[in-house]
Write an enzyme that holds these catalytic residues in place. Sequence first.
Site, PDB file in Angstrom:
ATOM      1  N   ASP A 222       0.929  -1.317  -0.017  1.00  0.00           N
ATOM      2  CA  ASP A 222      -0.055  -0.146   0.053  1.00  0.00           C
ATOM      3  C   ASP A 222       1.071   1.098  -0.095  1.00  0.00           C
ATOM      4  O   ASP A 222       2.155   1.069   0.001  1.00  0.00           O
ATOM      5  CB  ASP A 222      -0.845  -0.069   1.217  1.00  0.00           C
ATOM      6  CG  ASP A 222      -2.258   0.623   0.966  1.00  0.00           C
ATOM      7  OD1 ASP A 222      -2.409   1.831   0.362  1.00  0.00           O
ATOM      8  OD2 ASP A 222      -3.327  -0.173   0.965  1.00  0.00           O
TER       9      ASP A 222
ATOM     10  N   HIS B 226      -3.173   3.135  -4.629  1.00  0.00           N
ATOM     11  CA  HIS B 226      -2.215   2.798  -3.432  1.00  0.00           C
ATOM     12  C   HIS B 226      -0.865   2.342  -3.674  1.00  0.00           C
ATOM     13  O   HIS B 226      -0.553   0.962  -3.252  1.00  0.00           O
ATOM     14  CB  HIS B 226      -3.224   1.710  -2.850  1.00  0.00           C
ATOM     15  CG  HIS B 226      -4.415   2.092  -2.066  1.00  0.00           C
ATOM     16  ND1 HIS B 226      -4.536   2.879  -0.940  1.00  0.00           N
ATOM     17  CD2 HIS B 226      -5.975   1.855  -2.345  1.00  0.00           C
ATOM     18  CE1 HIS B 226      -5.903   3.282  -0.451  1.00  0.00           C
ATOM     19  NE2 HIS B 226      -6.599   2.609  -1.495  1.00  0.00           N
TER      20      HIS B 226
ATOM     21  N   GLU C  81      -9.925   2.595  -5.143  1.00  0.00           N
ATOM     22  CA  GLU C  81      -9.634   4.032  -4.913  1.00  0.00           C
ATOM     23  C   GLU C  81      -8.171   4.416  -5.638  1.00  0.00           C
ATOM     24  O   GLU C  81      -7.146   4.820  -5.321  1.00  0.00           O
ATOM     25  CB  GLU C  81      -9.302   3.856  -3.373  1.00  0.00           C
ATOM     26  CG  GLU C  81     -10.343   3.485  -2.366  1.00  0.00           C
ATOM     27  CD  GLU C  81      -9.979   3.753  -0.832  1.00  0.00           C
ATOM     28  OE1 GLU C  81     -10.998   4.135  -0.047  1.00  0.00           O
ATOM     29  OE2 GLU C  81      -9.059   3.398  -0.362  1.00  0.00           O
TER      30      GLU C  81
ATOM     31  N   TRP D 204     -16.819  -4.621  -1.639  1.00  0.00           N
ATOM     32  CA  TRP D 204     -16.590  -3.856  -0.322  1.00  0.00           C
ATOM     33  C   TRP D 204     -17.425  -2.599  -0.225  1.00  0.00           C
ATOM     34  O   TRP D 204     -17.641  -2.077   0.958  1.00  0.00           O
ATOM     35  CB  TRP D 204     -15.052  -3.728  -0.281  1.00  0.00           C
ATOM     36  CG  TRP D 204     -14.762  -2.381  -1.040  1.00  0.00           C
ATOM     37  CD1 TRP D 204     -14.358  -2.299  -2.424  1.00  0.00           C
ATOM     38  CD2 TRP D 204     -14.459  -1.134  -0.559  1.00  0.00           C
ATOM     39  NE1 TRP D 204     -13.983  -1.084  -2.826  1.00  0.00           N
ATOM     40  CE2 TRP D 204     -14.146  -0.177  -1.551  1.00  0.00           C
ATOM     41  CE3 TRP D 204     -14.690  -0.408   0.609  1.00  0.00           C
ATOM     42  CZ2 TRP D 204     -13.837   1.323  -1.504  1.00  0.00           C
ATOM     43  CZ3 TRP D 204     -14.311   1.091   0.637  1.00  0.00           C
ATOM     44  CH2 TRP D 204     -13.974   1.691  -0.387  1.00  0.00           C
TER      45      TRP D 204
ATOM     46  N   TYR E 261     -16.632  -4.702   7.968  1.00  0.00           N
ATOM     47  CA  TYR E 261     -15.246  -4.199   8.296  1.00  0.00           C
ATOM     48  C   TYR E 261     -14.911  -4.061   9.683  1.00  0.00           C
ATOM     49  O   TYR E 261     -15.409  -3.321  10.373  1.00  0.00           O
ATOM     50  CB  TYR E 261     -15.065  -2.628   7.705  1.00  0.00           C
ATOM     51  CG  TYR E 261     -14.573  -2.649   6.057  1.00  0.00           C
ATOM     52  CD1 TYR E 261     -15.044  -3.748   5.402  1.00  0.00           C
ATOM     53  CD2 TYR E 261     -13.875  -1.775   5.496  1.00  0.00           C
ATOM     54  CE1 TYR E 261     -14.438  -3.591   3.856  1.00  0.00           C
ATOM     55  CE2 TYR E 261     -13.398  -1.645   4.363  1.00  0.00           C
ATOM     56  CZ  TYR E 261     -13.799  -2.632   3.408  1.00  0.00           C
ATOM     57  OH  TYR E 261     -13.319  -2.586   2.290  1.00  0.00           O
TER      58      TYR E 261
ATOM     59  N   ASP F 256     -12.467  -3.009  11.428  1.00  0.00           N
ATOM     60  CA  ASP F 256     -11.844  -1.756  12.007  1.00  0.00           C
ATOM     61  C   ASP F 256     -12.818  -0.679  12.445  1.00  0.00           C
ATOM     62  O   ASP F 256     -12.767  -0.026  13.116  1.00  0.00           O
ATOM     63  CB  ASP F 256     -10.806  -1.057  10.789  1.00  0.00           C
ATOM     64  CG  ASP F 256     -11.533  -0.946   9.442  1.00  0.00           C
ATOM     65  OD1 ASP F 256     -11.792  -2.330   9.068  1.00  0.00           O
ATOM     66  OD2 ASP F 256     -11.602   0.122   9.037  1.00  0.00           O
TER      67      ASP F 256
ATOM     68  N   TRP G 127      -8.601  -3.451   8.264  1.00  0.00           N
ATOM     69  CA  TRP G 127      -7.606  -2.450   7.868  1.00  0.00           C
ATOM     70  C   TRP G 127      -6.730  -1.845   9.223  1.00  0.00           C
ATOM     71  O   TRP G 127      -7.694  -1.459  10.195  1.00  0.00           O
ATOM     72  CB  TRP G 127      -8.394  -1.318   7.155  1.00  0.00           C
ATOM     73  CG  TRP G 127      -9.164  -1.923   5.887  1.00  0.00           C
ATOM     74  CD1 TRP G 127     -10.482  -2.111   5.788  1.00  0.00           C
ATOM     75  CD2 TRP G 127      -8.265  -2.269   4.797  1.00  0.00           C
ATOM     76  NE1 TRP G 127     -10.544  -2.825   4.472  1.00  0.00           N
ATOM     77  CE2 TRP G 127      -9.382  -2.812   3.846  1.00  0.00           C
ATOM     78  CE3 TRP G 127      -6.935  -2.344   4.088  1.00  0.00           C
ATOM     79  CZ2 TRP G 127      -9.086  -3.160   2.467  1.00  0.00           C
ATOM     80  CZ3 TRP G 127      -6.637  -2.662   2.922  1.00  0.00           C
ATOM     81  CH2 TRP G 127      -7.824  -2.980   2.192  1.00  0.00           C
TER      82      TRP G 127
ATOM     83  N   GLU H 260      -5.142   0.891   9.895  1.00  0.00           N
ATOM     84  CA  GLU H 260      -4.382   2.365  10.064  1.00  0.00           C
ATOM     85  C   GLU H 260      -4.391   2.777  11.613  1.00  0.00           C
ATOM     86  O   GLU H 260      -3.536   3.741  12.153  1.00  0.00           O
ATOM     87  CB  GLU H 260      -5.209   3.390   9.391  1.00  0.00           C
ATOM     88  CG  GLU H 260      -5.321   3.331   7.764  1.00  0.00           C
ATOM     89  CD  GLU H 260      -6.133   2.361   7.116  1.00  0.00           C
ATOM     90  OE1 GLU H 260      -6.340   2.598   5.909  1.00  0.00           O
ATOM     91  OE2 GLU H 260      -6.781   1.607   8.035  1.00  0.00           O
TER      92      GLU H 260
END
Length: 540
Positions: free
Chosen positions: A176, A247, A314, A380, A405, A407, A455, A457
């Site tokens: 990524d 990404h 994305e 997604w 998801y 997260d 994910w 982050e």
Amino acid sequence: MTFEQLVPAPARAEGPHTEGFLLDPSTVLRAAPGTESTERWLRSTIGAALGLPLAPGDAGSGAVSLEIDDSLAAEAYRLTVGERGIEIVGGAAPGVFWGAQTLRQLIGAEAFRRAPLRAGVPHTVPGCLIEDSPRFRWRGMMLDVARHFMPKDGVLRYLDLLAAHKLNVFHFHLTDDQGWRIEIKRHPKLTEAGSWRPRSKWGHRASELWNDTPHGGYYTQDDIREIVAYAHERHIAVVPEIDIPGHSQAAISAYPELGNTDVVDTSSLGVWDTWGVNPNVLAPTENTLRFYEGVFEEVLELFPSTFIHVGGDECPKDQWKESPAAQARIKELGVGDEDGLQSWFIRHFDKWLTARGRRLIGWDEILEGGLAEGATVSSWRGYGGGIAAAKAGHDVVMCPEQQVYLDHRQHGGPDEPAPIGFVRTLEDVYRFEPLPPQLTEDEARHVLGTQANVWTEVMEYHARVDYQVFPRLAAFAEVAWSPLPPAAERDFADFERRMTPHYARLDALGVDYRPPGGPLPWQKRPGVLGRPIEGSPPNV
């Protein structure tokens, strides 16, 4: 422990109809041909946990017997426990293994430890008959190790956690903007330069806080071989993801010629240190294609998975719109516009992978500009992409952000650490339905299964991952495995009751899950900004 406390719930169970079977130091293990992986797992895992040798022996009184019956589906099993012994019969090696996972739960939480609390003490397994098979053949979890690196031992631990919940796909998000995590020998700078960043955003990208400790790491090719072999022993397929054409800043920082050099000074780019959608995407050149063909050649050598994930999500088109070279490429290829250019990227690698006996899978943005002929879609952004792909005859994995998801936050209270997204409680996940009603019976056959995505982050280390993933992954596993009634009719109270002994299993495994009563003091992170979204998530 009884069969009424199993997670995920089996399709059919009877009992207790005998006093059960006593596992003790005299118990032997008989493994028929084709069951060797489960034999090794039983001896090294349950044997080690209980302090029992489980020596090789013949079928009969006092034995745990493993058999193959090819009249059953490959992942189906039949587990019989009587006074004279235990028999696990599977349609193939995976079915035998899933039966062994059920046996482990029947034994109790002590079977989930790494060393015995009372070596050699007999354990009674309740007499029962369980016949079981999965609803979906793709039962997965995606783990993002690019945003925050998880060392190899942590990945192996998560493979064990997936196996304990009868999940059979590990989607490994390896690249990524924030880091490149897999050694590629012909392009060494991908890890020499692309695997480290000088600092990281602390919390959501709008946070003013930074963690100024350099962050990074990567897996050597031998690490990858070990992870794949470890997963294979547990009948888990490892699906690697190499993200293109978006990404990709970590790769561009290592090899600036991969970027759109006519509109941005790519030589000044470093590995990205914050989160979000990055404008720096791959240039649509023949050089870029050859570079990534080289990457994928090494990836195919390491991963035997039929499916190879290429990301495709994305990908902002701003640089392509500004780039004379990209605009010339659009005209040369006759693809119409920037969406067509992204489709060209994906179609190229769809054909490239198909020629090598593999299948391309990508996020649902690969539908834009026209879907490549053999591509499978990870849906997604909701159900919509998956519905469109299935209706067009493409295979689909359902992983809608609004439902699975992990997260996203689990509660609306103020103590949730770095709260992201809509509230998705344990019950919300339990009521997730992977098959949308818009699909006909024939179209629904294109839904290979479902996957929960993680994910990282705002998950800097394994305890934070544990907190977000568990206990919700247990609910997801039951959705993926068990033949549940429609979402509104599911007996969540029964699932909660079965979770009580399951929390003891997670405790024995050392999982730092979110307790039902809310985060423990060390799980909270006051002052770290998240991005909570209020209300009910859209069903799109």
